[in-house]
Design an enzyme around this catalytic site. Structure first.
Site, mmCIF file in Angstrom:
data_model
loop_
_atom_site.group_PDB
_atom_site.id
_atom_site.type_symbol
_atom_site.label_atom_id
_atom_site.label_comp_id
_atom_site.label_asym_id
_atom_site.label_seq_id
_atom_site.Cartn_x
_atom_site.Cartn_y
_atom_site.Cartn_z
ATOM 1 N N ARG A 154 0.809 -1.215 0.000
ATOM 2 C CA ARG A 154 0.000 0.000 0.000
ATOM 3 C C ARG A 154 0.849 1.275 0.000
ATOM 4 O O ARG A 154 0.644 2.192 -0.793
ATOM 5 C CB ARG A 154 -0.917 0.019 1.231
ATOM 6 C CG ARG A 154 -2.041 -1.013 1.219
ATOM 7 C CD ARG A 154 -2.875 -0.831 2.488
ATOM 8 N NE ARG A 154 -4.010 -1.735 2.556
ATOM 9 C CZ ARG A 154 -3.968 -2.927 3.129
ATOM 10 N NH1 ARG A 154 -2.841 -3.367 3.673
ATOM 11 N NH2 ARG A 154 -5.043 -3.704 3.166
ATOM 12 N N ARG A 235 11.276 -0.795 8.747
ATOM 13 C CA ARG A 235 11.780 -1.262 10.033
ATOM 14 C C ARG A 235 13.298 -1.154 10.060
ATOM 15 O O ARG A 235 13.980 -1.475 9.089
ATOM 16 C CB ARG A 235 11.348 -2.705 10.309
ATOM 17 C CG ARG A 235 9.881 -2.876 10.657
ATOM 18 C CD ARG A 235 9.574 -2.273 12.022
ATOM 19 N NE ARG A 235 8.175 -2.431 12.420
ATOM 20 C CZ ARG A 235 7.223 -1.541 12.201
ATOM 21 N NH1 ARG A 235 7.504 -0.437 11.529
ATOM 22 N NH2 ARG A 235 5.995 -1.748 12.629
ATOM 23 N N ASP A 259 13.720 6.794 9.020
ATOM 24 C CA ASP A 259 12.719 7.066 10.051
ATOM 25 C C ASP A 259 12.728 5.992 11.123
ATOM 26 O O ASP A 259 12.041 6.116 12.126
ATOM 27 C CB ASP A 259 11.319 7.149 9.427
ATOM 28 C CG ASP A 259 10.263 7.563 10.445
ATOM 29 O OD1 ASP A 259 10.445 8.623 11.071
ATOM 30 O OD2 ASP A 259 9.273 6.831 10.616
ATOM 31 N N GLU A 264 15.642 1.730 18.864
ATOM 32 C CA GLU A 264 15.035 3.049 18.996
ATOM 33 C C GLU A 264 14.826 3.441 20.452
ATOM 34 O O GLU A 264 14.452 4.583 20.747
ATOM 35 C CB GLU A 264 13.714 3.089 18.228
ATOM 36 C CG GLU A 264 13.915 2.899 16.725
ATOM 37 C CD GLU A 264 12.615 2.829 15.939
ATOM 38 O OE1 GLU A 264 11.543 2.881 16.562
ATOM 39 O OE2 GLU A 264 12.684 2.715 14.698
ATOM 40 N N HIS A 283 10.992 7.746 14.137
ATOM 41 C CA HIS A 283 9.865 6.859 13.859
ATOM 42 C C HIS A 283 8.572 7.683 13.838
ATOM 43 O O HIS A 283 7.577 7.355 14.499
ATOM 44 C CB HIS A 283 9.767 5.752 14.908
ATOM 45 C CG HIS A 283 9.087 4.523 14.394
ATOM 46 N ND1 HIS A 283 9.513 3.251 14.676
ATOM 47 C CD2 HIS A 283 7.993 4.365 13.599
ATOM 48 C CE1 HIS A 283 8.711 2.366 14.092
ATOM 49 N NE2 HIS A 283 7.784 3.029 13.433
#
Length: 318
Positions: A154, A235, A259, A264, A283
């Site tokens: 998508r 990811r 990102d 993280e 993120h």
């Protein structure tokens, strides 16, 4: 209350919507605010539903669940849930695969443009009082260049539509998508090697699995076009970070837009966050007021269906 719903962690401004919605179904929301496995094991033992954002729902956690009907992920990727163990115990794993597609594709485009046009570098320099183009005269025009998409789901499809406006030729690697689906959007289906070797910009849109973990490694990066740009909004675990750092420092890559990172929870000692030709965001690609509300509504809608004994809309392990 007839049901107990455990929420491990979240990114919402508050939990009033969740509390009100669950209360209407006779369910109590128990927010434990932790990623600690032992604490999750204890809280989830008698839970009817467990909802997680970033906390890992491990096999050990799932084995201790006595009556859990579903584990819900407040997001798209479910790599922090042991799906195999959940399936073995007959527990549904739910996610929201379609809630922030506009935002993530926008963010991917922003990272591509930010790196290609040296926005971060110029901004950092002007903040230091430096008004100069030196060191940045090798920027290229995007029109007629090649964008390679790894994964054509998508988000990648929407990214392709948006980048078409810049006049780029677009290649896509996805073994689960046929050539007709690609060509319908003006995209050429290609093998992985072709995407890696020909693309001026490579955008990663793959799920994190045993097969894809660390796929962007030394070998991968040795095959990319000199001066290419790498963007990752999927990811962090898809990238071998020491290999990426080396490619950025050597000039093999012009830059990277990231990102997501491998770890993280603590980025204080990650050199990628200090690398001049890397644009790193926390993120944040999914973020918008609209996307957050959509996420909350879709999570709660499926949770209510499960509590009512009905089939949820978004089940990963059917």
């Amino acid at each position: 209350m007839a049901y107990k719903v455990v929420l491990t962690d979240h990114v919402y401004p508050d939990l009033e919507y969740e509390k009100k919605t669950l209360a209407s179904a006779g369910a109590e929301l128990v927010f434990i605010d932790t990623k600690d496995e032992a604490e999750i094991v204890k809280a989830a033992a008698d839970a009817d539903i467990v909802i997680t954002c970033y906390a890992n729902i491990t096999a050990n956690v799932i084995k201790g669940m006595e009556k859990c009907k579903s584990i819900s992920k407040t997001g798209i990727g479910v790599n922090n849930i042991d799906i195999r163990q959940a399936s073995a115990q007959g527990i549904r794993v739910l996610n929201v695969p379609d809630y922030c597609i506009e935002e993530v594709s926008d963010h991917a485009v922003a990272l591509m443009l930010g790196v290609a046009r040296r926005i971060g570098t110029f901004n950092n320099a002007t903040h230091k009082g430096i008004w100069s183009l030196e060191g940045n005269r090798d920027m290229i025009r995007l029109r007629s260049k090649i964008l390679g998409l790894l994964g054509f789901g998508r988000t990648a499809k929407l990214t392709a539509q948006k980048m078409k406006g810049f006049g780029m030729e677009i290649l896509a690697y996805d073994p689960y998508v046929d050539a007709e689906q690609c060509s319908a959007l003006g995209v050429k289906k290609a093998e992985l090697n072709e995407v890696v070797e020909k693309s001026h910009i490579i955008s990663i849109n793959l799920p994190l699995t045993e097969e894809t973990e660390g796929m962007v490694n030394d070998d991968f990066l040795s095959r990319v076009r000199d001066g290419a740009i790498l963007v990752n909004t999927a990811r962090g675990g898809l990238i071998n970070e020491p290999a990426l750092l080396k490619a950025l420092q050597s000039g093999k890559l012009t830059g990277a837009g990231l990102d997501v990172l491998v770890n993280e929870a603590d980025t204080s000692d990650n050199p990628l966050c200090r690398q001049e030709n890397a644009v790193v965001t926390p993120h944040a690609a999914f973020c918008s007021v609209e996307a957050t509300q959509e996420l909350r509504e879709k999570i709660m809608a499926d949770v209510l269906l499960v509590l009512e004994g009905k089939e949820p809309k978004n089940q990963v392990n059917r």
